[in-house]
Design an enzyme around this catalytic site. Structure first.
Site, PDB file in Angstrom:
ATOM      1  N   CYS A  75      47.674  54.260  31.909  1.00  0.00           N
ATOM      2  CA  CYS A  75      46.827  54.672  32.889  1.00  0.00           C
ATOM      3  C   CYS A  75      47.441  55.711  33.669  1.00  0.00           C
ATOM      4  O   CYS A  75      48.604  55.845  33.728  1.00  0.00           O
ATOM      5  CB  CYS A  75      46.397  53.534  33.964  1.00  0.00           C
ATOM      6  SG  CYS A  75      44.885  53.900  35.201  1.00  0.00           S
ATOM      7  N   ASP A 130      44.658  42.817  39.146  1.00  0.00           N
ATOM      8  CA  ASP A 130      45.921  43.586  39.394  1.00  0.00           C
ATOM      9  C   ASP A 130      46.555  43.024  40.676  1.00  0.00           C
ATOM     10  O   ASP A 130      45.845  42.491  41.425  1.00  0.00           O
ATOM     11  CB  ASP A 130      45.296  44.987  39.854  1.00  0.00           C
ATOM     12  CG  ASP A 130      46.264  46.242  39.870  1.00  0.00           C
ATOM     13  OD1 ASP A 130      47.487  45.997  39.741  1.00  0.00           O
ATOM     14  OD2 ASP A 130      45.906  47.138  39.901  1.00  0.00           O
TER      15      ASP A 130
END
Length: 211
Positions: A7, A129
């Protein structure tokens, strides 16, 4: 077999490293406060380098529709990853843009997992996350990890992925500990905030393939 998303990519060489190393997904960030934020022109240039076998994921924080529309077009996005976005807004985005949606759930304590349950049927994947500190300008990408044991016995309401503080040194343990089908890394393959490192990307992907 676990796959990986790299990412916050922003340069051709690091994008190419992710693709060459076997990443299943590459993430483009569209959030101005982030050091990984991309312009639409930059996103278009990178998107053109991505082969069809790799999914392009746009990363957003409670985005407006005009931002989504421009980013989808520029980045040729296959998936929308949403942070800090309410369930009803997630549903509206998915209906309007007709793309798979991932929603992030920020985790620090077991009770934080309760936020995943209202997402059943609304999202295509939940991204667990690490919760960032109160008042932090970024919702992720800060190298923080959460206790993976919090996921023990949790009944996932949708397909899921694991993020937060992963790197080449701990990702094998993370996969074996949680059984994550997808692992997502950003700061763990950087030499400085927002600066991806092709060597670290390669090492991370090699570790994932060995798990």
């Amino acid at each position: 077999m676990t796959t990986a998303k790299i990412c916050g990519l922003s340069t051709p060489d690091t994008l190419d490293a992710a693709i060459a190393g076997g990443a299943s997904h590459v993430g483009f960030v569209f959030f101005a406060p982030s050091p990984r934020n991309l312009s639409f022109d930059a996103a278009a240039g990178l998107a053109a380098r991505v082969p069809d076998r790799v999914a392009r994921v746009g990363v957003f924080v409670d985005p407006a529709d005009d931002l989504l529309e421009r980013a989808i077009a520029a980045g040729r996005l296959d998936v929308l990853q949403l942070h800090k976005t309410a369930p009803e807004r997630i549903a509206a985005i998915r209906a309007r843009h007709c793309l798979p949606v991932w929603a992030a759930v920020a985790v620090k304590a077991r009770a934080d997992l309760d936020a995943a349950r209202p997402l059943a049927g609304l999202v295509d994947r939940i991204l667990y996350d690490a919760k960032t500190p109160e008042g932090a300008s970024l919702p992720g990408g800060m190298g923080l990890r959460f206790d993976w044991g919090l996921l023990d016995g949790f009944r996932h309401p949708a397909p899921w992925a694991l993020s937060g503080g992963l790197d080449a040194g701990n990702v094998v343990e993370a996969i074996r500990r949680t059984g994550a089908p997808i692992v997502d890394v950003s700061s763990g393959v950087e030499s400085a905030p927002g600066v991806k490192d092709a060597t670290k990307i390669a090492a991370f992907l090699k570790a994932v393939s060995s798990a």
